[in-house]
Design a protein around this motif. Structure first.
Motif: not given
Ligand code: UTP
Length: 290
Positions: A16-17, A19, A14, A27, A22-23
């Motif tokens: 998440t780090r 964001l 995902w 990434k 990276s939405k």
């Protein structure tokens, strides 16, 4: 050990780090200087003699495969406008390596992502490169592992020394140094508390493994963070059949970590003669004003 031709590159996480960047952009496609992160990883694989890349992707990551394919419309535009150097640049990326891909339909962890690639790996040793880990300088990262795997005829994983306060972010090995920078692994543990870590040698995103690891991965139950951890399968494999670790040389950037990501951009910017002076001047200004 047979020649290493294939590499699995999991890119299905995902992110998440990273964001909000990276939405909607993986990434692995964020640029470091003038190339996306993933291109550096694939270039390292090629420099290490790998010919086939297996991406483990998800439904939002097809742009990664597209990056390594032809873009005929863009090529036509570049050809007609006489931008032949740019044309070569984009074509070279399409022609650099054979690409295959497989979907990880649920993000159940790195170990699960690797297991998803099983149907595309026949009975041969292979490499794994984590899609957001960049290694530069000296012998190409995966090549360092391949050299030891060939010599010792054993699976090999890459490690680097990390500060004590960071051991709980990594898989950590307990190993016996058998030659400079080469360890026979006695045990390993995923994300240990600092006082329980057997060393400061952290597993970084490079592995050379044999297909028997898939049988071990099938048996792994969710571990730290509820994920199917690759380290858990490697721990069992190391105990049963032995495994080596190589202390990797060179600089590593974790592109999922903002400080590392920004440092990687500066590192590559400084390599470009036409940017170096101006960039250093700007950096000096920033230091003054921060
Ligand atoms: P990371 O933990 O660095 O990636 O996994 P992440 O989960 O995408 O990122 P954060 O922590 O939320 O920011 C290392 C690699 O493993 C892949 C990721 O894409 C990354 O390249 N991965 C991780 C998968 O392919 N599938 C997963 O289920 C988990």
């Amino acid at each position: 050990m047979k020649e290493i031709r294939k590499v699995i590159i999991p890119v299905a996480g995902w992110g998440t780090r990273s964001l909000p960047a990276s939405k909607n952009i993986p990434k692995e496609m964020l640029p470091v200087y003038n190339k996306p992160v993933i291109q550096y990883v694939v270039e390292e694989a090629i420099k290490s003699g790998v010919t086939d890349v297996v991406f483990v992707t998800n439904r939002d990551k097809s742009v990664i495969e597209d990056h390594f394919d032809y873009n005929l419309q863009l090529e036509g535009v570049l050809e007609r406008s006489g931008k032949l150097d740019k044309l070569k640049t984009v074509r070279d990326v399409a022609e650099m390596v054979n690409i295959m891909s497989v979907r990880q339909k649920k993000q159940l962890g790195l170990g699960h992502a690797v297991l998803c690639a099983r149907p595309l790996i026949t009975d041969e040793p292979f490499a794994i490169m984590v899609g957001d880990d960049l290694m530069f300088g000296g012998v190409p990262g995966v090549q360092q592992l391949i050299d030891v795997a060939m010599r010792e005829n054993m699976p090999v994983i890459g490690v680097m020394e990390v500060p004590r306060d960071k051991v709980s972010r990594y898989g950590i090995i307990d190993g016996e140094e058998v030659s400079p920078g080469v360890y026979r692994i006695k045990d390993m543990v995923e994300k240990p508390d600092v006082d329980k870590a057997p060393s400061q040698l952290a597993i970084v995103g490079r592995y050379v493994l044999t297909p028997d690891v898939f049988d071990y991965l099938e048996k792994v139950t969710p571990g730290v963070g509820g994920e199917i951890q690759l380290t858990d399968a490697l721990q069992a494999l190391a105990r049963d059949r032995g495994m080596m670790a190589v202390k990797m040389t060179g600089i590593r950037f974790d592109a999922g970590d903002w400080a590392d990501y920004l440092s990687a951009n500066i590192y590559f910017g400084l390599q470009d003669e036409s940017l170096r002076y101006g960039l250093l001047e700007r950096l000096k200004q920033f230091v003054q004003f921060s």
